[in-house]
Design an enzyme around this catalytic site. Structure first.
Site, mmCIF file in Angstrom:
data_model
loop_
_atom_site.group_PDB
_atom_site.id
_atom_site.type_symbol
_atom_site.label_atom_id
_atom_site.label_comp_id
_atom_site.label_asym_id
_atom_site.label_seq_id
_atom_site.Cartn_x
_atom_site.Cartn_y
_atom_site.Cartn_z
ATOM 1 N N GLU A 1 5.042 -3.126 12.658
ATOM 2 C CA GLU A 1 3.718 -2.249 12.522
ATOM 3 C C GLU A 1 2.647 -3.122 11.816
ATOM 4 O O GLU A 1 2.775 -3.472 10.664
ATOM 5 C CB GLU A 1 4.401 -1.109 11.509
ATOM 6 C CG GLU A 1 3.399 0.088 11.548
ATOM 7 C CD GLU A 1 2.649 0.459 10.248
ATOM 8 O OE1 GLU A 1 1.506 -0.211 10.595
ATOM 9 O OE2 GLU A 1 3.154 0.895 9.529
ATOM 10 N N CYS B 1 -3.310 1.391 6.913
ATOM 11 C CA CYS B 1 -3.385 0.905 8.152
ATOM 12 C C CYS B 1 -3.854 1.822 9.097
ATOM 13 O O CYS B 1 -4.473 1.466 10.000
ATOM 14 C CB CYS B 1 -2.091 0.332 8.919
ATOM 15 S SG CYS B 1 -1.367 -0.907 7.911
ATOM 16 N N ASN C 1 0.823 -1.224 0.175
ATOM 17 C CA ASN C 1 0.151 0.034 0.187
ATOM 18 C C ASN C 1 0.834 1.133 -0.036
ATOM 19 O O ASN C 1 0.209 2.353 -0.403
ATOM 20 C CB ASN C 1 -0.936 -0.069 0.865
ATOM 21 C CG ASN C 1 -0.373 -0.082 2.652
ATOM 22 O OD1 ASN C 1 0.934 -0.414 2.677
ATOM 23 N ND2 ASN C 1 -1.244 0.261 3.625
ATOM 24 N N GLU D 1 8.456 4.544 14.085
ATOM 25 C CA GLU D 1 9.125 4.603 13.099
ATOM 26 C C GLU D 1 9.242 6.417 12.616
ATOM 27 O O GLU D 1 8.054 6.808 12.938
ATOM 28 C CB GLU D 1 8.666 3.940 11.507
ATOM 29 C CG GLU D 1 8.793 2.401 11.747
ATOM 30 C CD GLU D 1 8.534 1.782 10.679
ATOM 31 O OE1 GLU D 1 7.378 2.213 9.894
ATOM 32 O OE2 GLU D 1 9.169 0.659 10.244
HETATM 33 C C1 SIN Z 1 0.555 2.138 6.493
HETATM 34 O O1 SIN Z 1 -0.640 2.331 6.193
HETATM 35 O O2 SIN Z 1 1.080 1.154 7.258
HETATM 36 C C2 SIN Z 1 1.311 3.623 6.569
HETATM 37 C C3 SIN Z 1 0.447 4.836 6.458
HETATM 38 C C4 SIN Z 1 0.988 6.079 6.785
HETATM 39 O O3 SIN Z 1 2.404 6.134 6.907
HETATM 40 O O4 SIN Z 1 0.462 6.855 6.973
#
Ligand code: SIN
Length: 480
Positions: A253, A287, A154, A459
């Site tokens: 994550e 996510c 993604n 992170e």
């Molecule tokens: C993710 O969906 O794992 C990362 C989303 C983000 O960095 O905003």
């Protein structure tokens, strides 16, 4: 568009290589099903070679000064920005992300490289007041060693840079495995890392459709000292089990189930805007996308009406056009999940106020479901698609309880104009990240990560490098 950065070999020990078996797998465009390229389908033996190369390169690399490592990262950052449009195009055709979001992701991904180019020079240790007169106590930080990164489809670029930049800034060689759906962006930035001047063996990228086999090599190989993974919670748990025998350092994550609370004192127009950007970022496939919208009952109807209108206005279509906001889902499996969640919700009493239908190919209409309840699958599972279920709550306590009623703890959001409530709710939400009157919270300067079954580790930010460094305590005796 001519793509100079299109690479169809893996990058190991400073060379572009095929799989030892000669096998390849196809990368397809989710918007139209066309094959874009074929890349090496590497197996465990290929991964082992990459790990060996990284391990052999480590001693020399860790001895570079922080300023030298920083300069490599700075070169890489500049090259990414120079190639922004090409990288974004590649990302869009392999992931289905709309072009404006892909351009945004190149900037976002590059920002981690810039940030850690700066942080590389600031990995300070400590001097501790000694406990006896004849001793001096010092703490230094050192790179952990070979770091492996397994990244998701993604964010084909930013999830690589968010892991690799702190690793190489700290002095760790890396072996990256981009996902089989979107390896081309990962290979493209590996070619920019080569151009930036990283020594052979420091930046390696392997491609494979045999995820569980290659994952096992990362987990079981004792030369890998750190594994950083972004992906699903079940896979994260498997990796953790596989890493146990070698006690690897881990950052995970994982999945989320983000609540978005709208209190009766919220600015409703702002809440609608925040929910829209958070829910429909990359078609709901991040996510941290909102998974459950919880609205206080006194403003429920007003929110539903305005939000439905805003969702109805979203433009679905050709992902390469600048005004298109919604693209395809990544796969048939993703499409089926979206349909399953909607069917389940409707069978349990939810109403569809807009959307609800499969369009052609992997496209699905942006959908709003009202009268959602905790019994529905969508309340418990991450939908990872363009479906926004809206739940009701009566009091602040009930809203918080519903928001926390999940095993996940990645991101949460809420809207309120009452300062005391903002503090109370922010402190009560069991999540690693909370957006208060804000639906987009990701940035390189802040710590990204979750709690509970959303994983651990952070992170980005000033904390990001700690996960690639060991703390060593030095005790000097006989100081007289
Ligand atoms: C993710 O969906 O794992 C990362 C989303 C983000 O960095 O905003």
């Amino acid at each position: 568009m001519k793509i100079d950065l299109l690479k169809t070999e893996a990058f190991v020990n400073g060379k572009w290589v095929k799989a030892a078996s000669g096998k390849t797998f196809n990368v397809t465009n989710p918007a139209n099903g066309e094959v874009i390229a074929a890349v090496p389908d590497m197996d465990r033996s290929d991964v082992k070679k990459a790990i060996d190369a990284a391990d052999a390169a480590w001693p020399q690399y860790r001895d570079l000064t922080a300023k030298e490592r920083s300069a490599l990262l700075r070169n890489w950052f500049n090259l990414m920005l120079e190639h922004r449009d090409e990288l974004a195009y590649l990302m869009t055709i392999e992931s289905g992300k709309v072009i404006t979001e892909s351009q945004g992701e190149v900037t976002y991904g590059a920002s981690f490289v810039e940030w850690f180019a700066e942080e590389a020079k600031r990995t300070y240790g400590d001097v501790i007041p000694p406990h006896t007169k004849d001793r001096r106590l010092v703490v230094i930080k050192q790179s952990v060693g070979v770091a492996a990164a397994i990244t998701p489809w993604n964010f084909p670029l930013a999830m690589i840079t968010r892991k690799v930049a702190p690793a190489v800034a700290a002095g760790c060689p890396v072996v990256v495995k981009p996902p089989s759906e979107t390896p081309l962006t990962g290979l493209a930035i590996a070619s920019l890392a080569e151009k930036a001047g990283f020594p052979p063996g420091i930046y390696n990228t392997i491609t494979s459709a045999q995820s569980s086999e290659t994952g096992k090599e990362f987990c079981e190989n004792p030369k890998v000292r750190k594994l950083s993974f972004t992906g699903s919670t079940p896979v994260g748990k498997t990796l953790m089990q596989q890493c146990a025998p070698t006690l690897k350092k881990l950052s995970l994550e994982l999945g989320g189930n983000a609540p978005f609370l709208v209190f009766e004192d919220a600015d409703i127009a702002a809440a609608v805007k925040g929910a829209l950007v958070s829910k429909f970022r990359h078609n709901g496939q991040t996510c941290v996308c909102v998974n459950r919208i919880l609205v206080q009952e006194t403003v429920y109807d007003e929110f539903v009406e305005k939000f439905t209108k805003a969702v109805l206005a979203l433009k679905t279509g050709n992902v390469l056009e600048k005004d298109v906001q919604v693209g395809p889902l990544i796969s048939e499996k993703a499409l089926e999940k979206v349909q399953r969640h909607i069917d389940d919700a409707v069978s349990k009493g939810a109403h569809i106020t807009t959307g609800g239908r499969h369009l052609e190919g992997l496209f699905f209409q942006p959908t709003v479901l009202t009268e959602a309840t905790p019994e529905m699958i969508i309340a418990r599972e991450e939908v990872f698609g363009p479906v926004a279920p809206i739940f009701r709550f009566r009091s602040e306590e009930e809203g918080i309880r519903m928001a926390n009623d999940t095993e996940y703890g990645l991101a949460a959001y809420f809207y309120s104009r009452d300062v005391a409530r903002c503090w109370r709710v922010a402190e009560a939400l069991e999540y690693g990240m909370v957006g208060i009157n804000e639906g987009l919270i990701s940035t390189e300067v802040a710590p990204f990560g979750g709690i509970k079954e959303s994983g651990f580790g952070r992170e980005g930010s000033k904390y990001g490098m700690d996960y690639f460094m060991e703390i060593k305590y030095l005790c000097f005796g006989e100081i007289k």
